[in-house]
Design an enzyme around this catalytic site. Structure first.
Site, PDB file in Angstrom:
ATOM      1  N   ASP A   1       2.249  -1.060  12.138  1.00  0.00           N
ATOM      2  CA  ASP A   1       0.940  -1.510  11.640  1.00  0.00           C
ATOM      3  C   ASP A   1       0.639  -2.957  12.032  1.00  0.00           C
ATOM      4  O   ASP A   1      -0.503  -3.400  11.924  1.00  0.00           O
ATOM      5  CB  ASP A   1       0.875  -1.377  10.112  1.00  0.00           C
ATOM      6  CG  ASP A   1       0.878   0.087   9.681  1.00  0.00           C
ATOM      7  OD1 ASP A   1       0.523   0.950  10.507  1.00  0.00           O
ATOM      8  OD2 ASP A   1       1.240   0.366   8.529  1.00  0.00           O
TER       9      ASP A   1
ATOM     10  N   GLY B   1      -4.871   8.166   5.635  1.00  0.00           N
ATOM     11  CA  GLY B   1      -3.956   9.172   6.186  1.00  0.00           C
ATOM     12  C   GLY B   1      -2.795   9.427   5.243  1.00  0.00           C
ATOM     13  O   GLY B   1      -2.309  10.561   5.129  1.00  0.00           O
TER      14      GLY B   1
ATOM     15  N   ARG C   1       2.763   5.950  -3.257  1.00  0.00           N
ATOM     16  CA  ARG C   1       3.900   6.783  -3.672  1.00  0.00           C
ATOM     17  C   ARG C   1       4.195   6.638  -5.161  1.00  0.00           C
ATOM     18  O   ARG C   1       4.572   7.610  -5.812  1.00  0.00           O
ATOM     19  CB  ARG C   1       5.135   6.424  -2.830  1.00  0.00           C
ATOM     20  CG  ARG C   1       5.013   6.936  -1.395  1.00  0.00           C
ATOM     21  CD  ARG C   1       5.989   6.249  -0.470  1.00  0.00           C
ATOM     22  NE  ARG C   1       5.980   6.848   0.867  1.00  0.00           N
ATOM     23  CZ  ARG C   1       5.081   6.573   1.797  1.00  0.00           C
ATOM     24  NH1 ARG C   1       4.099   5.722   1.570  1.00  0.00           N
ATOM     25  NH2 ARG C   1       5.148   7.164   2.992  1.00  0.00           N
TER      26      ARG C   1
ATOM     27  N   SER D   1       7.909   9.122  11.366  1.00  0.00           N
ATOM     28  CA  SER D   1       6.693   9.035  10.572  1.00  0.00           C
ATOM     29  C   SER D   1       7.023   9.220   9.097  1.00  0.00           C
ATOM     30  O   SER D   1       7.508  10.272   8.676  1.00  0.00           O
ATOM     31  CB  SER D   1       5.687  10.107  10.996  1.00  0.00           C
ATOM     32  OG  SER D   1       4.675  10.203  10.008  1.00  0.00           O
TER      33      SER D   1
ATOM     34  N   GLN E   1       4.917   9.435   6.810  1.00  0.00           N
ATOM     35  CA  GLN E   1       3.965  10.360   6.191  1.00  0.00           C
ATOM     36  C   GLN E   1       4.431  11.801   6.385  1.00  0.00           C
ATOM     37  O   GLN E   1       4.350  12.616   5.460  1.00  0.00           O
ATOM     38  CB  GLN E   1       2.574  10.143   6.773  1.00  0.00           C
ATOM     39  CG  GLN E   1       2.035   8.753   6.421  1.00  0.00           C
ATOM     40  CD  GLN E   1       0.703   8.438   7.051  1.00  0.00           C
ATOM     41  OE1 GLN E   1       0.169   9.222   7.826  1.00  0.00           O
ATOM     42  NE2 GLN E   1       0.153   7.280   6.725  1.00  0.00           N
TER      43      GLN E   1
ATOM     44  N   ARG F   1      -5.742   2.160  18.488  1.00  0.00           N
ATOM     45  CA  ARG F   1      -5.484   0.717  18.378  1.00  0.00           C
ATOM     46  C   ARG F   1      -5.098   0.065  19.701  1.00  0.00           C
ATOM     47  O   ARG F   1      -5.210  -1.155  19.839  1.00  0.00           O
ATOM     48  CB  ARG F   1      -4.434   0.434  17.293  1.00  0.00           C
ATOM     49  CG  ARG F   1      -5.026   0.607  15.910  1.00  0.00           C
ATOM     50  CD  ARG F   1      -4.082   0.254  14.790  1.00  0.00           C
ATOM     51  NE  ARG F   1      -4.791   0.279  13.513  1.00  0.00           N
ATOM     52  CZ  ARG F   1      -4.206   0.371  12.325  1.00  0.00           C
ATOM     53  NH1 ARG F   1      -2.885   0.463  12.243  1.00  0.00           N
ATOM     54  NH2 ARG F   1      -4.931   0.381  11.220  1.00  0.00           N
TER      55      ARG F   1
ATOM     56  N   LYS G   1       0.832  -1.210   0.000  1.00  0.00           N
ATOM     57  CA  LYS G   1       0.000   0.000   0.000  1.00  0.00           C
ATOM     58  C   LYS G   1       0.870   1.265   0.000  1.00  0.00           C
ATOM     59  O   LYS G   1       0.619   2.191  -0.767  1.00  0.00           O
ATOM     60  CB  LYS G   1      -0.912  -0.049   1.224  1.00  0.00           C
ATOM     61  CG  LYS G   1      -2.036   0.965   1.237  1.00  0.00           C
ATOM     62  CD  LYS G   1      -3.182   0.484   2.108  1.00  0.00           C
ATOM     63  CE  LYS G   1      -2.932   0.619   3.589  1.00  0.00           C
ATOM     64  NZ  LYS G   1      -2.987   2.010   4.073  1.00  0.00           N
ATOM     65  N   SER G   2       1.901   1.273   0.832  1.00  0.00           N
ATOM     66  CA  SER G   2       2.753   2.471   0.912  1.00  0.00           C
ATOM     67  C   SER G   2       3.439   2.735  -0.430  1.00  0.00           C
ATOM     68  O   SER G   2       3.533   3.880  -0.884  1.00  0.00           O
ATOM     69  CB  SER G   2       3.835   2.279   1.981  1.00  0.00           C
ATOM     70  OG  SER G   2       3.246   2.174   3.244  1.00  0.00           O
TER      71      SER G   2
ATOM     72  N   ARG H   1      -7.211  -3.236  10.045  1.00  0.00           N
ATOM     73  CA  ARG H   1      -6.170  -4.129  10.592  1.00  0.00           C
ATOM     74  C   ARG H   1      -6.661  -4.858  11.849  1.00  0.00           C
ATOM     75  O   ARG H   1      -6.227  -5.971  12.146  1.00  0.00           O
ATOM     76  CB  ARG H   1      -4.887  -3.350  10.878  1.00  0.00           C
ATOM     77  CG  ARG H   1      -4.273  -2.793   9.596  1.00  0.00           C
ATOM     78  CD  ARG H   1      -2.801  -2.497   9.721  1.00  0.00           C
ATOM     79  NE  ARG H   1      -2.383  -1.581   8.669  1.00  0.00           N
ATOM     80  CZ  ARG H   1      -2.071  -1.962   7.429  1.00  0.00           C
ATOM     81  NH1 ARG H   1      -2.136  -3.229   7.087  1.00  0.00           N
ATOM     82  NH2 ARG H   1      -1.717  -1.059   6.528  1.00  0.00           N
TER      83      ARG H   1
END
Ligand code: S3P
Length: 430
Positions: free
Chosen positions: A307, A86, A19, A158, A160, A338, A14-15, A380
């Site tokens: 995660d 996010g 990108r 982070s 992000q 979480r 996903k990351s 998740r």
């Protein structure tokens, strides 16, 4: 008796998918991206890029993307809807901060609760302007403009935040330097390097990006997502009998903290078919049953398995062993809180667990776990408890199992395929 056998290629990372699409949109020429994740989060990135004037086809696993260049995005007509993602909101806010227009970012209820000042602060220091409509989350308006260079210490780890600053510097054509406490996933850096950007890792956890006139198009086979593969690594490790191969998994060391933790607990996982893909290590994982023991996870280890921590808690509960997680307060700022969601659900099904301010504790002995899980819409959490539910003797019902589509739309079917079990009612289509 649980037997887990076969071979599985989980969806694309996903990351890297986010990108690849964002950077291909900013490149000059046609990029070729294969193996893209078909998750709802990636759909959000495609929708937002389209609103910014990128002529993207509908999301599919293989896409050709005609880039508009670093200065080619256009002012959106409506709000940019980032859904639950996010990564979409934070990375694209970095891009828009360097454009000569404004854009309003919105998201679903969960995303609207997540902290955004962490990107607003560095981008404001670079001279972008943020207008928050409520507290610290979405909606906000980013007023882009002529940015100045910046050196920023994120104070944490982070990808992000780091990515937002790097993308702002890239589009603005100014130097940026980011320092993190410990290295977060470095996919932005690796992809930028493969597209010809002048990006350097100066010292440990210091990355600097220097002005680049243009980005070359990208050709990439997105590897399988280690955060999705982790569910099946856990399942095969906890099974009575197993030999499961997870193919083409991204094994970048900023993402393999879960595998290290599982090794530490006694799991038997071997790597095969090692290769490199756009600077990232990729390989297959062969997983056999393990006799698991307890482990403690501390702050320095957290970024590489952030995660996967809910899953690790479920593994400990499933195996009936001790787990202590500390230095992970960041878990409270994810798609749900979480720490709270995991602990309350573990207790609801009869496991022993307690919350800590910056983590949690789970302890044995092993018992049969029965009950209903409310994952609070968090993909998740639903998948982690899906694994607990697949273990012999456990009977678990998961509310709203379809939330897995945020990162892994075919999760329930894949689970059913390897064990012939399905926890979700509407999550299973066959
Ligand atoms: C991500 C970074 C991590 C991770 C998230 C995806 C990314 O968040 O938890 O699921 O693709 O950059 P942070 O950067 O906030 O740690």
């Amino acid at each position: 008796m649980l037997s887990v056998r076969g071979q599985l290629r989980v969806p694309g990372d996903k990351s890297i998918s986010h990108r690849s699409l964002i950077l291909a949109a900013l490149a000059e020429g046609e990029s070729d991206i294969r193996g893209i994740s078909d998750a709802a989060d990636i759909r959000a990135t495609v929708t937002v890029l389209r609103s910014l004037g990128v002529a993207l086809p509908a999301l599919s696993t293989s896409m050709r993307v005609e880039g508009v260049g670093l200065r080619g995005l256009t002012s959106p007509r409506g709000a940019l809807d980032c859904g639950n993602s996010g990564t979409t909101a934070r990375l694209i806010a970095g891009v828009v901060a360097a454009c000569d227009f404004s854009a309003r970012f919105v998201g679903d209820e969960s995303l609207s609760r997540r902290p955004m000042k962490r990107i607003a602060e560095p981008l404001t220091a670079m001279r972008a302007r943020f207008e928050f409509e409520g507290g610290d989350g979405l909606p906000f308006i980013v007023h882009g403009g002529d940015l100045k260079s910046a050196t920023w210490n994120t104070g944490g780890s982070s990808a992000q935040v780091k990515g937002a600053i790097l993308l702002a510097g890239l589009v603005a054509g100014v130097d940026v330097r980011v320092h993190e406490k410990s290295l977060s996933r470095d996919h932005t850096e690796r992809l930028l390097r493969s597209m010809g950007a002048d990006i350097r890792v100066d010292r440990e956890n210091h990355v600097s990006l220097h002005p680049t006139a243009r980005l070359s198009p990208l050709t990439i086979d997105v590897p399988a997502d280690p955060s999705s593969a982790a569910f099946f690594v856990a399942l095969a490790s906890l099974a009575d009998e197993s030999e499961l191969v997870l193919s083409d998994v991204c094994l970048n060391s900023t993402r393999t903290g879960f595998l290290r933790a599982m090794h530490g607990m006694g799991a038997i996982i071997s790597r095969e078919d090692a290769k490199t893909c756009n600077g990232d290590e990729v390989g297959s994982l062969r997983v056999l049953p393990g006799i698991l023991t307890g482990i403690a996870i501390t702050e320095a280890e957290v970024p590489a398995l952030i995660d996967e921590l809910p899953l690790l808690a479920c593994v400990a509960a499933g195996a009936g062993v001790d787990l202590e997680i500390s230095g992970a307060e960041e878990l409270r700022a994810k798609e749900s809180d979480r720490i709270k969601t995991v602990v309350s659900n573990l207790i609801a099904i009869g496991a022993r667990a307690e919350e800590r301010k910056d983590g949690l504790r789970v302890w044995g002995p092993r018992r049969e776990l029965h009950g209903t899980i409310d994952p609070a819409g968090d993909h998740r959490i639903a998948m982690a408890f899906g694994i607990v539910g697949a273990l012999p003797g456990n009977r678990i019902k998961i509310e709203s199992p379809a939330c897995v589509s945020v990162s892994y739309p075919t999760f329930w079917n894949d689970l059913k395929r390897v064990v012939g079990y399905c926890a979700g009612s509407d999550g299973c289509s066959s």
